[in-house]
Design a protein around this motif. Structure first.
Motif, mmCIF file in Angstrom:
data_model
loop_
_atom_site.group_PDB
_atom_site.id
_atom_site.type_symbol
_atom_site.label_atom_id
_atom_site.label_comp_id
_atom_site.label_asym_id
_atom_site.label_seq_id
_atom_site.Cartn_x
_atom_site.Cartn_y
_atom_site.Cartn_z
ATOM 1 N N GLY A 1 0.710 -0.817 0.149
ATOM 2 C CA GLY A 1 0.452 0.321 -0.049
ATOM 3 C C GLY A 1 1.017 1.047 0.161
ATOM 4 N N ARG A 2 2.137 1.029 0.172
ATOM 5 C CA ARG A 2 3.437 2.281 0.105
ATOM 6 C C ARG A 2 2.839 2.957 -0.720
ATOM 7 N N GLU A 3 3.137 4.580 -1.290
ATOM 8 C CA GLU A 3 3.609 5.390 -2.696
ATOM 9 C C GLU A 3 4.134 5.724 -2.076
ATOM 10 N N GLU A 4 5.481 6.041 -2.804
ATOM 11 C CA GLU A 4 7.254 6.996 -3.406
ATOM 12 C C GLU A 4 7.048 8.026 -4.395
ATOM 13 N N VAL A 5 7.366 9.065 -4.262
ATOM 14 C CA VAL A 5 7.393 9.614 -5.447
ATOM 15 C C VAL A 5 9.182 10.470 -5.631
ATOM 16 N N LEU A 6 9.084 9.864 -6.745
ATOM 17 C CA LEU A 6 10.503 10.665 -6.985
ATOM 18 C C LEU A 6 10.473 11.806 -8.262
ATOM 19 N N PRO A 7 10.764 13.015 -7.460
ATOM 20 C CA PRO A 7 10.209 14.725 -8.165
ATOM 21 C C PRO A 7 11.198 14.607 -9.065
ATOM 22 N N ALA A 8 10.552 15.220 -9.953
ATOM 23 C CA ALA A 8 10.766 15.513 -11.302
ATOM 24 C C ALA A 8 12.354 16.613 -10.895
ATOM 25 N N CYS A 9 13.105 16.663 -12.000
ATOM 26 C CA CYS A 9 14.307 17.978 -12.376
ATOM 27 C C CYS A 9 14.026 18.500 -13.524
ATOM 28 N N VAL A 10 13.974 19.535 -12.977
ATOM 29 C CA VAL A 10 12.762 20.885 -13.920
ATOM 30 C C VAL A 10 14.085 21.538 -13.809
ATOM 31 N N ASP A 11 14.301 22.129 -14.717
ATOM 32 C CA ASP A 11 15.708 23.694 -15.122
ATOM 33 C C ASP A 11 16.891 23.407 -14.392
ATOM 34 N N GLY A 12 17.638 22.049 -13.596
ATOM 35 C CA GLY A 12 18.262 21.477 -12.407
ATOM 36 C C GLY A 12 18.037 22.229 -11.483
ATOM 37 N N LEU A 13 16.670 21.997 -11.140
ATOM 38 C CA LEU A 13 15.841 22.140 -9.216
ATOM 39 C C LEU A 13 15.084 21.005 -9.056
ATOM 40 N N LYS B 1 11.979 19.016 -5.637
ATOM 41 C CA LYS B 1 11.806 19.158 -5.226
ATOM 42 C C LYS B 1 12.651 18.173 -4.100
ATOM 43 N N SER B 2 12.240 18.846 -2.960
ATOM 44 C CA SER B 2 12.937 17.703 -1.426
ATOM 45 C C SER B 2 12.785 18.702 -0.365
ATOM 46 N N THR B 3 13.739 17.460 0.756
ATOM 47 C CA THR B 3 12.887 17.954 2.334
ATOM 48 C C THR B 3 14.495 18.294 3.175
ATOM 49 N N ASP B 4 13.960 19.037 3.720
ATOM 50 C CA ASP B 4 15.805 19.748 4.585
ATOM 51 C C ASP B 4 15.428 18.711 5.909
ATOM 52 N N SER B 5 15.983 18.788 6.743
ATOM 53 C CA SER B 5 16.574 17.802 7.868
ATOM 54 C C SER B 5 15.383 17.917 8.931
ATOM 55 N N ALA B 6 14.706 19.023 8.794
ATOM 56 C CA ALA B 6 13.192 20.180 9.274
ATOM 57 C C ALA B 6 11.954 19.142 9.006
ATOM 58 N N GLY B 7 12.343 18.482 7.333
ATOM 59 C CA GLY B 7 10.721 17.880 6.848
ATOM 60 C C GLY B 7 10.239 19.335 5.800
ATOM 61 N N LYS B 8 11.044 19.781 6.154
ATOM 62 C CA LYS B 8 10.758 21.017 5.199
ATOM 63 C C LYS B 8 10.521 21.152 3.486
ATOM 64 N N ALA B 9 9.574 21.395 2.914
ATOM 65 C CA ALA B 9 10.280 20.945 1.455
ATOM 66 C C ALA B 9 11.176 22.456 1.375
ATOM 67 N N VAL B 10 11.970 22.068 -0.067
ATOM 68 C CA VAL B 10 12.996 22.930 0.140
ATOM 69 C C VAL B 10 13.226 22.253 -1.642
ATOM 70 N N SER B 11 13.948 22.920 -2.564
ATOM 71 C CA SER B 11 13.939 23.340 -3.809
ATOM 72 C C SER B 11 16.026 22.508 -3.853
ATOM 73 N N ALA B 12 16.438 21.618 -4.170
ATOM 74 C CA ALA B 12 17.841 21.774 -4.135
ATOM 75 C C ALA B 12 18.582 21.333 -5.716
ATOM 76 N N PRO B 13 19.449 21.763 -6.768
ATOM 77 C CA PRO B 13 19.816 20.906 -7.592
ATOM 78 C C PRO B 13 19.679 19.843 -7.745
ATOM 79 N N CYS B 14 19.816 19.351 -8.957
ATOM 80 C CA CYS B 14 19.816 18.176 -9.072
ATOM 81 C C CYS B 14 20.061 17.697 -10.956
ATOM 82 N N ASP B 15 20.000 16.590 -11.072
ATOM 83 C CA ASP B 15 20.682 15.642 -11.926
ATOM 84 C C ASP B 15 18.644 14.842 -12.861
ATOM 85 N N VAL B 16 18.403 15.676 -13.930
ATOM 86 C CA VAL B 16 17.509 14.710 -14.776
ATOM 87 C C VAL B 16 17.881 13.609 -14.653
ATOM 88 N N HIS B 17 16.693 12.795 -15.035
ATOM 89 C CA HIS B 17 16.771 11.373 -14.637
ATOM 90 C C HIS B 17 16.217 10.809 -15.959
#
Length: 304
Positions: free
Chosen positions: A153-165, A167-183
Protein backbone atom coordinates in the motif's frame (compact mmCIF):
# COMPACT_ATOMS: atom_id res chain seq x y z
CA UNK A 1 5.74 -1.37 -46.87
CA UNK A 2 5.72 0.08 -43.33
CA UNK A 3 8.70 0.06 -40.96
CA UNK A 4 7.26 -2.67 -38.75
CA UNK A 5 6.81 -5.09 -41.67
CA UNK A 6 10.26 -4.28 -43.02
CA UNK A 7 11.86 -4.85 -39.61
CA UNK A 8 10.04 -8.16 -39.25
CA UNK A 9 11.21 -9.37 -42.64
CA UNK A 10 14.78 -8.28 -41.98
CA UNK A 11 14.79 -10.05 -38.62
CA UNK A 12 13.53 -13.28 -40.19
CA UNK A 13 15.99 -13.12 -43.09
CA UNK A 14 19.09 -12.11 -41.15
CA UNK A 15 21.25 -14.99 -39.99
CA UNK A 16 22.60 -15.05 -36.47
CA UNK A 17 26.26 -13.98 -36.15
CA UNK A 18 28.75 -16.81 -36.00
CA UNK A 19 31.50 -17.02 -33.34
CA UNK A 20 34.03 -16.19 -36.07
CA UNK A 21 32.10 -13.05 -36.97
CA UNK A 22 31.84 -11.97 -33.34
CA UNK A 23 35.52 -12.63 -32.57
CA UNK A 24 37.03 -9.44 -34.12
CA UNK A 25 34.46 -7.23 -32.41
CA UNK A 26 35.05 -8.97 -29.11
CA UNK A 27 38.81 -8.52 -29.45
CA UNK A 28 38.43 -4.79 -30.15
CA UNK A 29 36.06 -4.46 -27.20
CA UNK A 30 38.36 -6.30 -24.83
CA UNK A 31 41.34 -4.21 -25.93
CA UNK A 32 39.47 -1.00 -25.17
CA UNK A 33 38.16 -2.19 -21.85
CA UNK A 34 41.52 -3.64 -20.81
CA UNK A 35 43.02 -0.22 -21.45
CA UNK A 36 40.43 1.25 -19.07
CA UNK A 37 41.50 -1.21 -16.39
CA UNK A 38 45.22 -0.56 -16.96
CA UNK A 39 44.78 3.22 -16.87
CA UNK A 40 41.87 3.89 -14.50
CA UNK A 41 40.55 7.38 -13.97
CA UNK A 42 41.82 9.24 -10.89
CA UNK A 43 39.88 8.51 -7.74
CA UNK A 44 38.81 12.11 -7.54
CA UNK A 45 37.04 11.94 -10.90
CA UNK A 46 33.44 10.79 -10.42
CA UNK A 47 32.16 7.76 -12.26
CA UNK A 48 29.55 8.62 -14.85
CA UNK A 49 26.61 6.24 -14.69
CA UNK A 50 22.85 6.42 -14.83
CA UNK A 51 21.93 8.02 -11.52
CA UNK A 52 18.97 9.71 -9.91
CA UNK A 53 19.14 13.50 -9.42
CA UNK A 54 21.60 14.67 -6.73
CA UNK A 55 18.93 16.37 -4.64
CA UNK A 56 16.81 13.25 -4.72
CA UNK A 57 19.39 10.67 -3.65
CA UNK A 58 18.28 11.08 -0.05
CA UNK A 59 14.90 9.66 -1.05
CA UNK A 60 16.10 6.20 -0.07
CA UNK A 61 12.67 4.68 0.37
CA UNK A 62 11.71 5.15 -3.27
CA UNK A 63 15.09 4.11 -4.60
CA UNK A 64 15.09 0.99 -2.43
CA UNK A 65 11.62 0.09 -3.64
CA UNK A 66 12.63 0.56 -7.27
CA UNK A 67 15.71 -1.55 -6.63
CA UNK A 68 13.79 -4.55 -5.26
CA UNK A 69 13.42 -6.04 -8.72
CA UNK A 70 17.08 -5.70 -9.74
CA UNK A 71 19.47 -4.96 -6.89
CA UNK A 72 20.81 -8.48 -6.50
CA UNK A 73 21.19 -8.87 -10.24
CA UNK A 74 23.01 -5.57 -10.60
CA UNK A 75 25.45 -6.42 -7.85
CA UNK A 76 26.39 -9.76 -9.35
CA UNK A 77 26.41 -8.55 -12.93
CA UNK A 78 28.64 -5.66 -11.92
CA UNK A 79 31.24 -8.13 -10.68
CA UNK A 80 31.90 -9.79 -14.02
CA UNK A 81 34.70 -8.68 -16.30
CA UNK A 82 34.39 -8.24 -20.04
CA UNK A 83 37.44 -10.38 -20.70
CA UNK A 84 38.48 -14.02 -20.74
CA UNK A 85 37.40 -16.52 -18.05
CA UNK A 86 39.44 -16.88 -14.87
CA UNK A 87 42.40 -19.29 -15.16
CA UNK A 88 41.03 -21.58 -12.43
CA UNK A 89 37.90 -22.52 -14.34
CA UNK A 90 37.35 -23.89 -17.85
CA UNK A 91 36.54 -21.52 -20.73
CA UNK A 92 32.86 -20.85 -21.37
CA UNK A 93 31.57 -21.66 -24.84
CA UNK A 94 30.19 -18.42 -26.22
CA UNK A 95 28.49 -19.71 -29.36
CA UNK A 96 25.31 -21.07 -27.67
CA UNK A 97 24.86 -17.86 -25.66
CA UNK A 98 25.38 -15.62 -28.68
CA UNK A 99 22.98 -17.77 -30.69
CA UNK A 100 20.28 -17.71 -28.01
CA UNK A 101 20.59 -13.98 -27.37
CA UNK A 102 20.72 -13.41 -31.12
CA UNK A 103 17.32 -15.06 -31.37
CA UNK A 104 16.04 -12.99 -28.44
CA UNK A 105 17.37 -9.92 -30.23
CA UNK A 106 15.61 -10.87 -33.47
CA UNK A 107 12.33 -11.27 -31.56
CA UNK A 108 12.83 -7.92 -29.81
CA UNK A 109 13.58 -6.22 -33.14
CA UNK A 110 10.16 -7.29 -34.45
CA UNK A 111 8.28 -5.65 -31.59
CA UNK A 112 6.10 -2.60 -32.22
CA UNK A 113 8.26 0.51 -32.40
CA UNK A 114 7.07 3.32 -30.15
CA UNK A 115 8.88 6.63 -29.65
CA UNK A 116 7.38 8.08 -26.45
CA UNK A 117 6.58 11.70 -25.74
CA UNK A 118 8.46 13.41 -22.94
CA UNK A 119 5.31 13.74 -20.82
CA UNK A 120 4.56 10.00 -20.86
CA UNK A 121 5.65 7.26 -18.46
CA UNK A 122 7.28 3.83 -18.64
CA UNK A 123 5.06 1.42 -16.69
CA UNK A 124 6.44 -1.88 -15.42
CA UNK A 125 5.34 -4.30 -12.70
CA UNK A 126 7.51 -6.93 -11.03
CA UNK A 127 6.97 -9.46 -8.25
CA UNK A 128 9.15 -11.25 -5.72
CA UNK A 129 9.25 -14.91 -4.81
CA UNK A 130 7.23 -14.14 -1.66
CA UNK A 131 4.32 -12.82 -3.71
CA UNK A 132 4.92 -9.15 -3.01
CA UNK A 133 4.88 -6.85 -6.03
CA UNK A 134 6.03 -3.42 -7.04
CA UNK A 135 4.85 -1.25 -9.91
CA UNK A 136 6.38 1.95 -11.13
CA UNK A 137 5.66 4.79 -13.52
CA UNK A 138 9.00 6.20 -14.65
CA UNK A 139 9.01 9.61 -16.30
CA UNK A 140 10.14 9.41 -19.93
CA UNK A 141 11.95 12.77 -19.82
CA UNK A 142 12.71 12.90 -16.09
CA UNK A 143 10.94 16.25 -15.85
CA UNK A 144 7.76 14.76 -14.39
CA UNK A 145 7.35 13.02 -11.03
CA UNK A 146 8.01 9.27 -11.16
CA UNK A 147 5.84 7.15 -8.84
CA UNK A 148 6.26 3.72 -7.27
CA UNK A 149 3.58 1.66 -5.54
CA UNK A 150 4.04 -1.58 -3.63
CA UNK A 151 1.75 -4.40 -2.55
CA UNK A 152 1.81 -3.18 1.05
CA UNK A 153 0.00 0.00 0.00
CA UNK A 154 2.94 2.38 0.11
CA UNK A 155 3.43 5.01 -2.58
CA UNK A 156 6.69 6.85 -3.08
CA UNK A 157 7.44 9.73 -5.40
CA UNK A 158 10.70 10.54 -7.14
CA UNK A 159 10.28 14.26 -7.85
CA UNK A 160 10.98 15.68 -11.26
CA UNK A 161 14.10 17.67 -12.07
CA UNK A 162 13.22 20.82 -14.01
CA UNK A 163 15.74 23.48 -15.02
CA UNK A 164 18.31 21.90 -12.72
CA UNK A 165 16.13 22.06 -9.62
CA UNK A 166 14.14 19.36 -7.86
CA UNK A 167 11.84 19.14 -4.86
CA UNK A 168 13.29 17.72 -1.67
CA UNK A 169 13.00 18.12 2.11
CA UNK A 170 15.45 19.50 4.64
CA UNK A 171 16.33 17.99 8.01
CA UNK A 172 13.20 19.54 9.54
CA UNK A 173 10.96 18.01 6.88
CA UNK A 174 10.37 21.33 5.14
CA UNK A 175 9.96 21.31 1.37
CA UNK A 176 12.92 22.89 -0.40
CA UNK A 177 14.38 23.09 -3.90
CA UNK A 178 17.87 21.78 -4.52
CA UNK A 179 20.16 21.19 -7.52
CA UNK A 180 19.51 17.94 -9.35
CA UNK A 181 20.33 15.97 -12.47
CA UNK A 182 17.57 15.02 -14.91
CA UNK A 183 17.06 11.25 -14.95
CA UNK A 184 15.15 10.33 -18.13
CA UNK A 185 13.88 6.78 -18.55
CA UNK A 186 14.14 6.91 -22.34
CA UNK A 187 17.49 7.56 -24.03
CA UNK A 188 16.91 8.37 -27.71
CA UNK A 189 20.65 8.50 -28.43
CA UNK A 190 21.28 4.99 -27.08
CA UNK A 191 22.98 3.14 -29.98
CA UNK A 192 21.12 0.41 -31.81
CA UNK A 193 24.33 -1.48 -32.67
CA UNK A 194 25.90 -3.80 -30.05
CA UNK A 195 29.49 -2.64 -30.58
CA UNK A 196 28.47 1.01 -30.60
CA UNK A 197 26.32 0.43 -27.50
CA UNK A 198 29.23 -0.92 -25.45
CA UNK A 199 31.50 1.86 -26.74
CA UNK A 200 28.81 4.37 -25.72
CA UNK A 201 28.63 2.88 -22.23
CA UNK A 202 32.42 2.66 -21.94
CA UNK A 203 32.71 6.42 -22.44
CA UNK A 204 30.36 6.93 -19.50
CA UNK A 205 32.07 4.56 -17.10
CA UNK A 206 35.56 4.44 -15.63
CA UNK A 207 35.65 0.62 -15.52
CA UNK A 208 34.08 -2.48 -17.03
CA UNK A 209 31.94 -3.12 -13.96
CA UNK A 210 30.07 0.11 -14.69
CA UNK A 211 29.46 -1.04 -18.25
CA UNK A 212 28.10 -4.37 -16.99
CA UNK A 213 25.83 -2.70 -14.45
CA UNK A 214 24.40 -0.36 -17.05
CA UNK A 215 23.71 -3.23 -19.45
CA UNK A 216 21.49 -4.81 -16.81
CA UNK A 217 20.00 -1.52 -15.64
CA UNK A 218 18.94 -0.57 -19.16
CA UNK A 219 16.80 -3.70 -19.42
CA UNK A 220 14.99 -2.92 -16.17
CA UNK A 221 12.71 0.12 -16.10
CA UNK A 222 14.00 1.99 -19.15
CA UNK A 223 12.05 2.26 -22.38
CA UNK A 224 14.03 0.70 -25.22
CA UNK A 225 12.96 0.86 -28.83
CA UNK A 226 13.07 -2.54 -30.58
CA UNK A 227 16.44 -1.95 -32.25
CA UNK A 228 17.93 -0.71 -28.96
CA UNK A 229 16.77 -3.77 -27.01
CA UNK A 230 18.04 -6.04 -29.77
CA UNK A 231 21.45 -4.36 -29.56
CA UNK A 232 21.43 -4.74 -25.76
CA UNK A 233 20.87 -8.50 -25.96
CA UNK A 234 23.56 -8.93 -28.60
CA UNK A 235 25.97 -6.83 -26.54
CA UNK A 236 25.46 -9.11 -23.53
CA UNK A 237 26.17 -12.07 -25.83
CA UNK A 238 29.65 -10.62 -26.42
CA UNK A 239 30.60 -10.82 -22.73
CA UNK A 240 32.99 -13.63 -21.82
CA UNK A 241 31.86 -15.76 -18.90
CA UNK A 242 28.17 -15.77 -19.82
CA UNK A 243 26.55 -19.20 -20.04
CA UNK A 244 23.14 -20.74 -20.66
CA UNK A 245 21.20 -22.52 -17.90
CA UNK A 246 18.38 -24.74 -19.18
CA UNK A 247 15.22 -25.19 -17.13
CA UNK A 248 15.85 -22.14 -14.94
CA UNK A 249 12.94 -20.81 -12.86
CA UNK A 250 12.02 -17.20 -12.19
CA UNK A 251 10.49 -16.01 -8.91
CA UNK A 252 7.01 -17.03 -10.09
CA UNK A 253 8.14 -20.58 -10.87
CA UNK A 254 8.03 -20.08 -14.62
CA UNK A 255 10.57 -22.29 -16.36
CA UNK A 256 12.77 -20.79 -19.05
CA UNK A 257 16.33 -20.51 -20.29
CA UNK A 258 18.74 -18.65 -18.05
CA UNK A 259 21.50 -16.39 -19.30
CA UNK A 260 23.84 -16.50 -16.30
CA UNK A 261 27.15 -15.08 -15.16
CA UNK A 262 29.39 -15.73 -12.16
CA UNK A 263 31.46 -13.58 -9.85
CA UNK A 264 35.26 -13.80 -10.24
CA UNK A 265 36.70 -16.88 -8.56
CA UNK A 266 33.38 -18.73 -8.52
CA UNK A 267 32.13 -21.50 -10.76
CA UNK A 268 28.40 -21.54 -9.95
CA UNK A 269 26.12 -18.94 -11.60
CA UNK A 270 24.64 -16.67 -8.96
CA UNK A 271 22.41 -14.34 -10.99
CA UNK A 272 20.76 -14.63 -14.36
CA UNK A 273 18.25 -13.30 -16.80
CA UNK A 274 15.56 -15.89 -17.51
CA UNK A 275 13.88 -15.91 -20.91
CA UNK A 276 10.88 -17.86 -22.11
CA UNK A 277 12.49 -20.66 -24.10
CA UNK A 278 9.93 -20.39 -26.92
CA UNK A 279 8.97 -16.71 -27.13
CA UNK A 280 12.38 -15.41 -25.96
CA UNK A 281 10.67 -12.72 -23.87
CA UNK A 282 12.44 -11.76 -20.64
CA UNK A 283 10.65 -13.39 -17.69
CA UNK A 284 12.81 -12.04 -14.88
CA UNK A 285 15.35 -13.64 -12.54
CA UNK A 286 15.33 -16.25 -9.76
CA UNK A 287 14.59 -13.41 -7.32
CA UNK A 288 12.00 -11.49 -9.33
CA UNK A 289 9.51 -11.99 -12.13
CA UNK A 290 8.25 -9.52 -14.70
CA UNK A 291 4.49 -9.32 -14.27
CA UNK A 292 4.00 -6.65 -16.94
CA UNK A 293 6.47 -6.00 -19.73
CA UNK A 294 7.49 -2.31 -19.98
CA UNK A 295 4.89 -0.24 -21.78
CA UNK A 296 4.24 3.44 -22.46
CA UNK A 297 1.27 5.09 -20.71
CA UNK A 298 0.00 8.65 -20.59
CA UNK A 299 -0.29 9.18 -16.83
CA UNK A 300 0.49 7.72 -13.42
CA UNK A 301 -2.04 5.06 -12.48
CA UNK A 302 -2.58 3.94 -16.07
CA UNK A 303 -1.50 0.39 -16.79
CA UNK A 304 -2.38 -0.20 -20.45
Amino acid sequence: MDETTLTRQLGEQTALPSPERLAPARERLLAELTADLTHPEPASQPQRTFRAPRALRSRNSFRLAVAVASAAAVAAFGAIALRGPAPDRPPVAMAPVAEFLGTAAAVAARDRDVTPRGDQFVYVKTAGADGTWFEQWNSVDGEHDSVGRSSDGREEVLPACVDGLGKSTDSAGKAVSAPCDVHPWFLPDLPADPEALIAWLTKRNSNVNGVAKDLWSLADGYWLRPAQRAALYRAVGMVDGISLVPSAEDAAGRVGTGVAWVSPGRSVPEVMWIFDAETHLLLGSPATSVVTQPRIVDEVGERS
